[in-house]
Scaffold this active site. Structure first.
Site, mmCIF file in Angstrom:
data_model
loop_
_atom_site.group_PDB
_atom_site.id
_atom_site.type_symbol
_atom_site.label_atom_id
_atom_site.label_comp_id
_atom_site.label_asym_id
_atom_site.label_seq_id
_atom_site.Cartn_x
_atom_site.Cartn_y
_atom_site.Cartn_z
ATOM 1 N N ASP A 46 0.848 -1.189 0.000
ATOM 2 C CA ASP A 46 0.000 0.000 0.000
ATOM 3 C C ASP A 46 0.888 1.245 0.000
ATOM 4 O OD1 ASP A 46 -2.590 1.381 0.370
ATOM 5 O OD2 ASP A 46 -1.559 2.093 2.159
ATOM 6 N N TYR A 51 3.084 9.840 0.837
ATOM 7 C CA TYR A 51 4.082 9.310 1.765
ATOM 8 C C TYR A 51 5.500 9.763 1.380
ATOM 9 C CZ TYR A 51 0.093 6.290 2.907
ATOM 10 O OH TYR A 51 -1.154 5.821 3.228
ATOM 11 N N LYS A 80 -2.034 5.828 -4.429
ATOM 12 C CA LYS A 80 -3.153 6.745 -4.134
ATOM 13 C C LYS A 80 -2.836 8.142 -4.641
ATOM 14 C CE LYS A 80 -3.739 4.657 0.444
ATOM 15 N NZ LYS A 80 -2.343 4.514 0.882
ATOM 16 N N HIS A 113 -7.182 9.135 -2.413
ATOM 17 C CA HIS A 113 -6.707 9.035 -1.024
ATOM 18 C C HIS A 113 -7.742 9.577 -0.022
ATOM 19 C CE1 HIS A 113 -2.676 8.953 1.369
ATOM 20 N NE2 HIS A 113 -3.674 8.686 2.169
HETATM 21 N N1 LIG Z 1 -5.562 5.755 3.449
HETATM 22 C C1 LIG Z 1 -5.138 6.482 4.449
HETATM 23 O O1 LIG Z 1 -5.598 7.633 4.658
HETATM 24 C C2 LIG Z 1 -4.102 5.926 5.389
HETATM 25 C C3 LIG Z 1 -3.822 6.584 6.592
HETATM 26 C C4 LIG Z 1 -2.877 6.028 7.464
HETATM 27 C C5 LIG Z 1 -2.240 4.834 7.115
HETATM 28 N N2 LIG Z 1 -2.508 4.229 5.895
HETATM 29 C C6 LIG Z 1 -1.827 2.953 5.501
HETATM 30 O O2 LIG Z 1 -1.888 2.038 6.592
HETATM 31 C C7 LIG Z 1 -0.570 1.604 6.891
HETATM 32 C C8 LIG Z 1 -0.438 1.248 8.365
HETATM 33 O O3 LIG Z 1 -0.700 2.356 9.180
HETATM 34 P P1 LIG Z 1 0.456 3.067 10.034
HETATM 35 O O4 LIG Z 1 1.697 3.051 9.211
HETATM 36 O O5 LIG Z 1 -0.052 4.380 10.465
HETATM 37 O O6 LIG Z 1 0.597 2.228 11.334
HETATM 38 P P2 LIG Z 1 0.344 0.728 11.872
HETATM 39 O O7 LIG Z 1 0.713 -0.292 10.872
HETATM 40 O O8 LIG Z 1 -1.025 0.654 12.469
HETATM 41 O O9 LIG Z 1 1.361 0.714 13.084
HETATM 42 C C9 LIG Z 1 2.709 0.806 12.867
HETATM 43 C C10 LIG Z 1 3.391 0.809 14.235
HETATM 44 O O10 LIG Z 1 3.185 -0.446 14.875
HETATM 45 C C11 LIG Z 1 4.441 -1.018 15.195
HETATM 46 N N3 LIG Z 1 4.344 -2.465 14.968
HETATM 47 C C12 LIG Z 1 4.186 -3.116 13.794
HETATM 48 N N4 LIG Z 1 4.122 -4.446 13.987
HETATM 49 C C13 LIG Z 1 4.254 -4.652 15.321
HETATM 50 C C14 LIG Z 1 4.273 -5.810 16.129
HETATM 51 N N5 LIG Z 1 4.145 -7.023 15.616
HETATM 52 N N6 LIG Z 1 4.424 -5.636 17.473
HETATM 53 C C15 LIG Z 1 4.572 -4.410 18.016
HETATM 54 N N7 LIG Z 1 4.557 -3.273 17.291
HETATM 55 C C16 LIG Z 1 4.403 -3.392 15.952
HETATM 56 C C17 LIG Z 1 5.441 -0.364 14.289
HETATM 57 O O11 LIG Z 1 6.712 -0.275 14.913
HETATM 58 P P3 LIG Z 1 7.996 -1.071 14.341
HETATM 59 O O12 LIG Z 1 8.348 -0.413 13.027
HETATM 60 O O13 LIG Z 1 9.003 -0.897 15.405
HETATM 61 O O14 LIG Z 1 7.557 -2.497 14.149
HETATM 62 C C18 LIG Z 1 4.872 1.021 14.112
HETATM 63 O O15 LIG Z 1 5.258 1.862 15.179
HETATM 64 C C19 LIG Z 1 0.311 2.794 6.471
HETATM 65 O O16 LIG Z 1 1.676 2.478 6.410
HETATM 66 C C20 LIG Z 1 -0.345 3.144 5.157
HETATM 67 O O17 LIG Z 1 0.078 2.256 4.131
HETATM 68 C C21 LIG Z 1 -3.420 4.767 5.048
#
Ligand SMILES: NC(=O)c1ccc[n+]([C@@H]2O[C@H](COP(=O)([O-])OP(=O)(O)OC[C@H]3O[C@@H](n4cnc5c(N)ncnc54)[C@H](OP(=O)(O)O)[C@@H]3O)[C@@H](O)[C@H]2O)c1
Length: 286
Positions: A46, A51, A80, A113
């Site tokens: 994704d 980003y 996006k 997006h």
């Molecule tokens: N469409 C939209 O508007 C939108 C908005 C926000 C996000 N997104 C998408 O959603 C994706 C995910 O969201 P996000 O990046 O905000 O955050 P997320 O995936 O919900 O959380 C990431 C956090 O969790 C930690 N983490 C990951 N796996 C873990 C595990 N097994 N145990 C403990 N901690 C863990 C990571 O740290 P470590 O790196 O230390 O593992 C990082 O700090 C984004 O990268 C993006 O592609 C889309």
């Protein structure tokens, strides 16, 4: 179900049931995270222009492709268009830039997006329809295999459906135990729109991984809290998009196919929903 499982989009294209998020710092962190994720078996990536790391994602992918671990056809690359590029021409231009940065000649999925919404745009329906028309043309030209939206409410989807000639096949929404957008997900699933969950762990302000019920289930199944949350999404037929720059986390986030939460446990997790967010599609400034 295995990590290689897919859901069928409305047009017959198959989308992996688990993806990898890419909000990561541009440069080696992103490159290595993407290359490591391919090794861990992720096939859906994704990405987004917003980003500011598409070139790094592209380099990570090329490293994986050049090493022969995976072919382009096995990957499912999603992008996006950002709200500042809304409108027909700007969207097409942004798509071309995304392809160039990712070093690809087509995408598997392209999303709007953020919707234009009624709070900030009097002509929000027309703005969304115009951006969508660009996605339809990219789809008809074979530059993208499926098209969809992100952060669209039910009303915004319904408005788009009045002018669309190709209906959205995906809606990527914020969805995690402390903010689960149940009504939007149900509407999408009833209308052949596959739901993806962004920020599955709730973001930096969330302490959901520490919730007692999640920790108890993690102990019961000998899993990590993160895996309990991902499994909960999987059992709702919602595609989780976890990101991690830690290879051990990235790998363990794929180990969610060897246990099953009971209906009662699913309900316990549902009850964590606080129902509020700073990113309401009807009001968020975008
Ligand atoms: N469409 C939209 O508007 C939108 C908005 C926000 C996000 N997104 C998408 O959603 C994706 C995910 O969201 P996000 O990046 O905000 O955050 P997320 O995936 O919900 O959380 C990431 C956090 O969790 C930690 N983490 C990951 N796996 C873990 C595990 N097994 N145990 C403990 N901690 C863990 C990571 O740290 P470590 O790196 O230390 O593992 C990082 O700090 C984004 O990268 C993006 O592609 C889309």
């Amino acid at each position: 179900m295995a990590q290689s499982a897919t859901y069928r989009l409305a047009n017959g294209v198959q989308i992996p049931v688990l993806g990898f998020g890419t909000i990561l710092p541009a440069g080696p962190v992103t490159e290595q995270a993407v290359a490591t994720a391919v090794k861990a078996g992720y096939r859906l990536f994704d990405t987004a222009a917003a980003y500011h790391n598409e070139s790094s994602v592209g380099r990570g992918l090329q490293a994986a492709l050049n090493s022969g671990q995976v072919t382009r056809g096995e990957l499912f690359m999603s992008g996006k268009v950002w709200y500042q590029q809304r409108s027909y021409q700007a969207t097409k231009q942004s798509f071309a830039e995304t392809l160039a940065k990712l070093q690809l000649d087509y995408l598997d999925l392209y999303l709007i997006h953020w919707p234009a919404n009624a709070r900030w745009h009097q002509n929000w329906q027309a703005l969304n329809a115009e951006t969508w028309r660009a996605l339809e043309d990219l789809y008809h030209a074979g530059q993208v295999r499926a098209i969809g939206v992100s952060n669209f409410s039910v009303a915004q989807l319904q408005a788009l459906q009045t002018t669309a000639t190709v209906l959205p096949q995906v809606n990527q929404i914020e969805y995690h135990p402390d903010f689960a957008q149940v009504a939007i997900a149900e509407y999408c699933q009833q209308h052949e729109i596959v739901v993806e969950a962004w920020r599955p762990f709730g973001g930096p302000e969330s302490s959901v991984m520490q919730a007692p019920v999640i920790r108890q289930l993690a102990a019961l199944y000998q899993k990590q809290p993160a895996q309990i949350i991902l499994r909960w999404l999987l059992q709702k037929q919602i595609i989780p998009l976890p990101k991690s720059s830690n290879p051990a986390h990235a790998a363990s986030n794929t180990e969610i196919f060897d246990f099953e939460l009971t209906a009662a446990e699913m309900l316990q997790l549902d009850q964590l929903n606080r129902g509020t967010t700073s990113y309401d599609p009807e009001t968020y400034h975008s």
